[in-house]
Design an enzyme around this catalytic site. Structure first.
Site, PDB file in Angstrom:
ATOM      1  N   GLU A  97       0.882  -1.272  -0.094  1.00 44.01           N
ATOM      2  CA  GLU A  97      -0.054  -0.001   0.070  1.00 44.01           C
ATOM      3  C   GLU A  97       0.808   1.400   0.028  1.00 44.01           C
ATOM      4  O   GLU A  97       0.436   2.251   0.727  1.00 44.01           O
ATOM      5  CB  GLU A  97      -0.796  -0.119   1.111  1.00 44.01           C
ATOM      6  CG  GLU A  97      -2.074  -1.302   0.901  1.00 44.01           C
ATOM      7  CD  GLU A  97      -2.999  -1.082   2.014  1.00 44.01           C
ATOM      8  OE1 GLU A  97      -3.617  -0.105   2.316  1.00 44.01           O
ATOM      9  OE2 GLU A  97      -3.674  -2.236   2.320  1.00 44.01           O
ATOM     10  N   GLY A  98       1.943   1.069  -0.736  1.00 46.34           N
ATOM     11  CA  GLY A  98       2.927   2.290  -0.727  1.00 46.34           C
ATOM     12  C   GLY A  98       4.135   2.055   0.072  1.00 46.34           C
ATOM     13  O   GLY A  98       4.051   2.100   1.166  1.00 46.34           O
TER      14      GLY A  98
END
Length: 380
Positions: A364-365
């Protein structure tokens, strides 16, 4: 500024804690070894109303708030981070994609209400071999076909993919347009041409179900589109902002769970004629870890409260994700060391928590991406 959670929020935490003790702690080591997800417990958790805490009643939720949802992710992740990320992806990434899109109320009732009410499970299809940190590098194509579209492509690292009833798929209508042509659809399990590919064999979060999702000439009607061409990239980034708070909560729970185990060990274990906690080096090390956990908690809750209040939170979500996941990696590693040889053994849990913590710095990044987000906000 009030740092105390409300009675309602505490009641949710207590409910989740009781569920976790009864339904997740038993067998958590065995599930990790076998890569088995507690699907029935997950469905039970959803029917308790936990998937809909942050969504409106009109779309199947209870509209309690975003912070209570984050508290719930944190609590389950103290014991089972695989369950925690399944919960977060289901609620933040799938649910967020539908809720914050340009979907009509009718579409939200159709695609969000089953998830928020705990009747179904959702997953999120964005990442591809060519599209990780560079989400614009999509190769999944949505070709216009009459009043619908034909989808072709492969998504990877899809958490909940093998168990999901609904999946949000991001695609390009025209590769030449790049993100200007990105859109999003909701697909359902069993649609012709839509199937599960490779199941991932992972270092950590081994119980979580993660797979490829393969699309081969999948025909979707226009009423399954929740983000029109040109809206998809913005929706994905907005959804990931919320997802990063969820990952931060998962990471904070991991740190707290490992820390609690280490505290009990230092109280009970004696060396050189006294409990380990009376060794000043170890006591001071635990004090440092406690301070790190408390700092992480504050930035996480701040980001959650901003989102709940409808205020800008992109930078704060990035700070929370960066801080909580780095703290999780530090605390779990140190707790393995605190337990000595026992820390390396599976029955003491902390080695699993250390393995689980590593992925929180990546998905998620990556934390490098979070630094780009934060510095971009600082120098805008």
């Amino acid at each position: 500024m009030d740092f105390e959670i409300t009675k309602q929020q505490q009641a949710i935490v207590d409910q989740v804690r009781d569920f976790t003790a009864k339904r997740l702690r038993p067998g958590v080591v065995e599930r990790d070894e076998a890569s088995e997800f507690p699907l029935e417990a997950f469905k039970e958790f959803g029917k308790m109303g936990m998937f809909g805490l942050c969504y409106p009643k009109a779309f199947g939720g209870s509209d309690v708030g975003y912070l209570p949802y984050i508290l719930a992710v944190e609590e389950v992740s103290k014991v089972d981070a695989s369950f925690g990320i399944g919960f977060s992806v289901n609620t933040s990434l799938y649910g967020g994609s539908v809720m914050y899109s340009s979907a009509t109320d009718e579409q939200k009732k159709r695609f969000l209400a089953p998830i928020a009410s705990g009747q179904a499970i959702g997953s999120f299809g964005l990442t591809e071999e060519t599209a990780g940190s560079d989400a614009a590098g999509q190769q999944t194509i949505a070709t216009k076909d009459g009043d619908g579209y034909i989808l072709n492509g492969t998504k990877i690292f899809n958490t909940n993919g093998p168990i999901a009833d609904y999946t949000v798929i991001y695609a390009l209508t025209d590769p030449a347009l790049g993100i200007k042509g990105m859109c999003a659809f909701v697909l359902e399990k069993g649609m012709e041409g839509f199937h599960i590919g490779r199941l991932e064999n992972k270092m950590g979060i081994r119980s979580a179900q993660v797979s490829e999702m393969v699309l081969e000439n999948v025909r979707v009607s226009a009423d399954r589109m929740i983000a029109k061409p040109g809206e998809g990239f913005k929706l994905a980034m907005k959804t990931l902002d919320g997802g990063r708070i969820g990952v931060g909560a998962q990471a904070l729970g991991l740190a707290e769970g490992a820390f609690d185990i280490a505290v009990e060990h230092l109280k009970k274990r004696e060396q050189f004629g006294k409990p380990l906690y009376k060794q000043q080096y170890l006591a001071f090390k635990m004090a440092e870890l406690y301070a790190d956990i408390e700092k992480a908690r504050l930035v996480l809750y701040k980001a959650a409260c901003l989102k709940e209040a409808g205020k800008p939170f992109t930078m704060e979500a990035a700070v929370a994700k960066l801080t909580c996941t780095d703290v999780a990696m530090k605390v779990t590693t140190e707790c393995v060391q605190m337990l000595g040889g026992n820390g390396y053994m599976k029955e003491y849990h902390v080695e699993r928590m250390m393995r689980d913590a590593k992925i929180t710095q990546i998905y998620e990044g990556t934390n490098e991406i979070q630094k780009l987000v934060i510095s971009g906000g600082l120098f805008r």
